[in-house]
Each structure stands twice: as C-alpha cells, then as structure tokens.
Design a protein around this motif. Structure first.
Motif, short mmCIF file in Angstrom:
data_model
loop_
_atom_site.label_atom_id
_atom_site.label_comp_id
_atom_site.label_asym_id
_atom_site.label_seq_id
_atom_site.Cartn_x
_atom_site.Cartn_y
_atom_site.Cartn_z
N ALA A 143 -31.41 -8.56 36.92
CA ALA A 143 -31.21 -9.98 37.23
C ALA A 143 -32.07 -10.43 38.40
N PRO A 144 -32.42 -11.72 38.42
CA PRO A 144 -33.13 -12.26 39.58
C PRO A 144 -32.20 -13.02 40.51
N MET A 145 -32.51 -13.00 41.79
CA MET A 145 -31.87 -13.94 42.70
C MET A 145 -32.96 -14.84 43.28
N VAL A 146 -32.55 -16.09 43.54
CA VAL A 146 -33.50 -17.13 43.91
C VAL A 146 -32.80 -18.13 44.81
N LEU A 147 -33.55 -18.71 45.75
CA LEU A 147 -32.96 -19.74 46.59
C LEU A 147 -32.47 -20.90 45.73
N ALA A 148 -31.31 -21.45 46.08
CA ALA A 148 -30.69 -22.48 45.25
C ALA A 148 -31.60 -23.69 45.06
N ASP A 149 -32.37 -24.04 46.09
CA ASP A 149 -33.21 -25.25 45.95
C ASP A 149 -34.51 -24.99 45.21
N VAL A 168 -35.75 -9.16 42.31
CA VAL A 168 -34.84 -8.46 41.40
C VAL A 168 -33.61 -8.00 42.17
N ASN A 169 -32.43 -8.23 41.60
CA ASN A 169 -31.18 -7.80 42.21
C ASN A 169 -30.31 -7.15 41.15
N THR A 170 -30.04 -5.87 41.29
CA THR A 170 -29.09 -5.18 40.42
C THR A 170 -28.14 -4.38 41.30
N SER A 171 -27.06 -3.92 40.72
CA SER A 171 -26.02 -3.30 41.54
C SER A 171 -26.46 -1.97 42.12
N ALA A 228 -23.19 -7.38 41.66
CA ALA A 228 -23.79 -7.22 42.98
C ALA A 228 -24.41 -8.56 43.36
N LEU A 229 -23.99 -9.13 44.47
CA LEU A 229 -24.38 -10.49 44.82
C LEU A 229 -25.04 -10.54 46.20
N GLY A 230 -25.89 -9.53 46.46
CA GLY A 230 -26.63 -9.54 47.71
C GLY A 230 -25.93 -8.85 48.86
N HIS A 231 -24.91 -8.02 48.55
CA HIS A 231 -24.24 -7.24 49.58
C HIS A 231 -24.33 -5.74 49.31
N ARG A 232 -24.28 -5.37 48.04
CA ARG A 232 -24.42 -3.96 47.63
C ARG A 232 -25.40 -3.94 46.45
N SER A 233 -26.68 -4.06 46.75
CA SER A 233 -27.69 -4.32 45.72
C SER A 233 -28.86 -3.35 45.77
N LEU A 234 -29.51 -3.18 44.63
CA LEU A 234 -30.84 -2.59 44.54
C LEU A 234 -31.83 -3.72 44.31
N LEU A 235 -32.87 -3.78 45.14
CA LEU A 235 -33.83 -4.87 45.09
C LEU A 235 -35.21 -4.34 44.69
N ALA A 236 -35.97 -5.20 44.00
CA ALA A 236 -37.31 -4.81 43.57
C ALA A 236 -38.17 -6.05 43.36
N ALA A 264 -32.63 -15.14 31.68
CA ALA A 264 -32.32 -14.32 32.85
C ALA A 264 -30.94 -14.71 33.35
N ARG A 265 -30.19 -13.74 33.82
CA ARG A 265 -28.87 -13.99 34.42
C ARG A 265 -29.07 -14.11 35.92
N ILE A 266 -29.15 -15.32 36.41
CA ILE A 266 -29.62 -15.52 37.77
C ILE A 266 -28.47 -15.60 38.77
#
Length: 556
Positions: free
Chosen positions: A427-433, A502-505, A395-403, A472-474
């Motif tokens: 997994a975490p998602m974070v701005l690239a910069d 937090v981003n998981t499927s 899940a890459l920010g299109h079909r995700s559970l966020l927390a 972490a698998r970012i």
C-alpha cells in the motif's frame, strides 16, 4: 464511567478502556502473546481471555480492576440458539456457550479484584455497530451496517444511531452469512480460514467473474434488507487448492466471482438501509467491512454521501464498541476516535535503554524522518517503529515497513522480506492534500479501508504500489495528526519528486504485527531490512552485523 470492553469468544481477543466516553486505550491480545489473531476461533479456545491486553489498558489509566464501573463482554449467550437449530455444523458450539456464560468468573480470575457482577453481556452485533456509529468522527445520527461470520444467532445487523441509542432495523438469521461464505472459499483455496480472507480479495483481481451466474444462485439479496448466503458448491466450481500448491486461473476466477456477488449483495443492503433512514452517513463494522474493494464500491455506487469504516472492524473492535455502548447508555457522550494509535508506546529514554540492554549499535540523528527519507531514496527498506501501536489489522505509520514506490521490483522484494504470496499488493501512504491528484476514490482515507484508482499518469511513476487492476489501497496522512510521518513524506518528495511511500505492516507472514521494542529488534535482525527507525534512534544493518556486542551508540 470507567468501562473495560472485552472481546474473547471467537477470535481476535482484545480489550479497550473507555472513561467518561473517551477511548483511553485499546489493544489486541496477539500483540502481547505473539500468537496471530490471539487464538483460533474454536469452541475449545473460547475460554481464553485477552488477559495481557486488559491488564495493560488498566495500567495505562492507572486503574485497578476494582475501580471499574462495568465490563462489557461482547457476546450475550442468552440470545444464542443451539448450532443445529441455526443450521450450523458445529457440534461443540455448546461448549463455546458454556464458556460465555462463565465469563464473569473467568474475568474475576484474570483480573483479581474485579467484581463479577460488573460484567455485562453486550449483544455481539450491537457491539460491532457501536464501534462504528459511536466512534465515527462527525457522524451524529447515522446508519450502521454490520456483517461478519456470525454472532449469537445472526450474521448481520442494519441499525441506526439516534443520539445515545442504537435502533435495530434488520438482522439476518444464520445459517445465511456472507462472512461464512467467504470463509468457506478461503479454506477451499488453501488459505487459513478466519485469517486469510484478505488473500482471496487480492487474488480476485487476477481473475474474471465468469462463475458469477452460478454463485448468484446461492448468494443473493432477498429485497427486504436481508439475504440468502449458504450452500455454495465450491467443489463443483473449481478444484480445491492445497496450502503449498500454486493457484490457477480457476482459483482466481472463483475468487473474482465471490468478490463480485459479495459486492452486489452489499449494495442492495446499503440501498435498503438508506431507504429506511435517509441518513447521509453510513458507518460499517464487522469482519466483512475489512473488504476494502467492497467498501469502495459502496462509497462509489451507494446512496450515502459519506462512508466511514471502523479501523478495527473485525471482532477486536467489539471490545471498543461494547464499552462505548455501555458508556453511552450510562449518560456519557461518546467521543469519536481521533486515530487508531491506541496501543502501547515507550519514551525516548525507555527505547534507548532497550537498545543499550540489547547491546546493538545505534545512532540518534538530528532528524529521524530525514534520515529515513534518505535511506528510502537510496532504495533501502526501513522498519519504522514510532508512537503508539495501531488498533486493528492495518499498519498506519506506527509499526510499518517502508520502501520506495518508484521501483517495480520492490513489490516482490517486500513480499520476499515478509514471506508472502507474490500476488499480494503493498500500500502507499500520501499526504492528504496531495492524494486527489494521484488517487481517485474516497478521501480522506486514513485507515487503508478503501481502494483507489491510480491516475494513469502516475502508474509508471509509482509501480510498486499499483495492483494488477490499476488500484491502490491508500493511507492519507494529515500533518496535524501525524507530523513525523508527514515530515518523512515531505523530505522523500524533495529527494525523489514522489509524494508517496510504500507502507506495509512490520511483521513477517503468520506473525502478528511488531508491537514492542523486542519484537522490532527480532524482526530487524532476521529480515533483510536496511534501517530500523525506532523512536529517534536509527540502527543500520551494516553496523548491526559488523559491530561487536555492547558497542552502544555509534557516532556519526
């Protein structure tokens, strides 16, 4: 050239459409059929085709089956040998090969109007290789390594892309297979084979590789670009685990040992390949390439300057690779993937109509990203359904559970929501910069295919996404590519001081990732999720269960 790629024979049936070298659409059959992995990888199911995924790909481009110039089927039965001649215990494999040979006729039935003469058999591992070498952005001439359970007669391919061609350098014949060894352990540990191998990788972090010396007797590189991988006596190493039994220290330790010997062998293969090609870029594909821990070690300790992994590295990706390979062979310049969002989507009006038909109360806030950020800041869980669905298992920010990542309890909470084992990370998602100040590892990392060390100063700030081993698998987010997700991350940081979410499927255990609006509503209605953000619309849990049916849009 208009080329449809088909993966069907083993598991993860999928279809992909490439037109003049550009990937137009790609999707896995499980997203339509709602059967995890599409089907089980049994000879008796080898006839099943990704009929719905293929029909959708054609519809997306406004094509009919008779408009196709070619269909790439990612297995060549002419290259296969009898299972017993390859040292495999698979008495019904001949049935699988019969179905493969009849694939052109099956496809004509599934896609009325298709000329069966348009079907081309593409060797399985070449299709995997093309999905990496031709799809990787900025790779040019590069090395490619493929490892999985099995293809026609091998389990591995080392190759090189030179212009529009792939040059095969080395293949490892069966029965030696790193993928099959990992599958055997998956089954021994009570998980579902050819499905739950990622659970073994997660469990390995809880153990120590004390069984590594014994495992090295059965799994090791041979120094010539190949390897030995067969005959591991799992029952001598630890007792088998039943699916509903708790795991023990022995189970974690054998997983840790298997993970370590896999990494050692992969590093040897990578070094051998670099010694032959001297390329700076390595692309990876095949199911083993979904092992993000091994990928990170290859990137960190291997000789290549850059490692790129196909986001649909499993068999689903061979649909795309087969189509790209035929396209390149016909003279079309392969266009690299810009992202994994290659699946279905719906317009705002279509989503609104779905919600009205479902008679659920909803609102349309001025800024859906800001609304979600506020819910997350208040420690709510959000189901996020936006844009085109992802191709591949992440899940890459299109079909995700966020927390919220700042509450350690959210790991257990999300695993409970999804019905998963508690040893599994999120997994975490974070701005690239912002990634480099928090995470140490290959950057950018847009597809969650590497693990990163979490900086010590951040581990207590984002505990929900820190695995037991401090990694972490970012997913890194490029604002130019994902402006909506980037806006959400920016607003969440403004509210909380944390640039990570937090981003998981978006699914529950044993079910495919949510793909269409009905799936999203069903998952939301049956799980303790606080908010569903579907396109520009928001559905709140309290309104969902309090309001009478048919109330429609809720004023705010």
């Amino acid at each position: 050239m208009r080329i449809l790629g088909i993966n069907a024979l083993f598991h993860d049936p999928a279809a992909a459409l490439v037109i003049d070298g550009r990937t137009v659409a790609a999707a896995e059959e499980e997203r339509f059929s709602r059967r995890k992995h599409g089907k089980r990888p049994l000879p008796f199911s080898a006839w099943e085709l990704p009929e719905q995924a293929a029909a959708w790909c054609l519809k997306r481009a406004g094509l009919r089956p008779q408009d196709l110039d070619a269909v790439a089927y990612s297995f060549d039965p002419a290259l296969a040998r009898p299972a017993d001649a390859m040292g495999l215990d698979d008495p019904w494999d001949h049935l699988r090969l019969t179905y493969a040979r009849e694939a052109p006729g099956f496809l004509r039935t599934a896609l009325p109007g298709l000329d069966p003469a348009a079907v081309r058999f593409v060797p399985h591992h070449l299709a995997h290789a093309a999905s990496g070498a031709f799809a990787a952005p900025g790779a040019g001439d590069c090395s490619v390594l493929v490892l999985d359970g099995r293809g026609e007669r091998a389990s591995h391919l080392a190759a090189r892309r030179v212009g529009d061609r792939l040059e095969s350098l080395r293949a490892q014949d069966l029965p030696h297979s790193l993928g099959l060894v990992y599958e055997e352990l998956t089954e021994h540990l009570g998980f579902l084979r050819s499905s739950d191998e990622f659970k073994v990788m997660a469990l390995a972090s809880h153990g120590t590789p004390r069984m590594l010396p014994e495992l090295r007797r059965h799994v090791y590189p041979t120094g010539d670009g190949g390897f030995h991988a067969s005959g591991v006596p799992w029952h001598e190493l630890c007792a088998p685990r039943g699916p509903d039994e708790p795991w023990t220290r022995d189970h974690a330790d054998v997983a840790a040992g298997a993970q370590a010997v896999l990494e050692e062998t992969l590093l040897d293969l990578v070094r051998w390949l670099h010694g032959r090609t001297h390329d700076s870029v390595l692309t990876l594909a095949g199911g083993v390439a979904l092992n993000c821990v091994a990928n990170s070690r290859i990137a960190r300790e291997g000789p290549f300057s850059r490692v790129w992994v196909q986001p649909a590295a499993g068999d689903a990706g061979t649909a795309l690779g087969g189509a790209l390979l035929l396209s390149a062979g016909a003279g079309d310049e392969p266009e690299p993937m810009s992202g994994a969002d290659l699946g279905r989507d719906w317009s705002d009006a279509e989503l609104g109509a779905w919600l009205k038909t479902a008679a659920v109360p909803f609102e349309r806030p001025a800024d859906i990203a800001a609304t979600v950020a506020r819910t997350l800041a208040d420690n709510g869980i959000v189901a996020w359904f936006q844009g085109r669905g992802e191709y591949g298992p992440r899940a890459l920010g299109h079909r995700s559970l966020l927390a919220h990542p700042g509450h350690a309890g959210n790991l257990e909470r999300l695993n409970d929501v999804k019905g998963r084992e508690q040893f599994r990370p999120v997994a975490p998602m974070v701005l690239a910069d912002r990634a480099a100040e928090i995470f140490d590892g290959p950057l950018p990392s847009p597809y969650m295919l590497f693990v990163h060390e979490v900086a010590p100063a951040w581990r207590d700030r984002i505990p929900a996404v820190v695995h037991v081993d401090g990694t972490a698998r970012i997913q890194t987010v490029d604002p130019a590519r994902e402006p909506l997700v980037a806006g959400l991350l920016g607003e969440f940081e403004r509210l909380t001081g944390l640039p990570v979410v937090v981003n998981t499927s978006l699914n529950t255990a044993g079910r495919p990732m949510v793909d269409d609006p009905r799936d999203a509503l069903e998952c939301f209605g049956s799980s303790p999720v606080d908010l569903l953000a579907i396109g520009p619309y928001a559905i709140r849990r309290g309104d969902f269960f309090r309001s009478p049916a048919g109330e429609g849009e809720v004023p705010r």
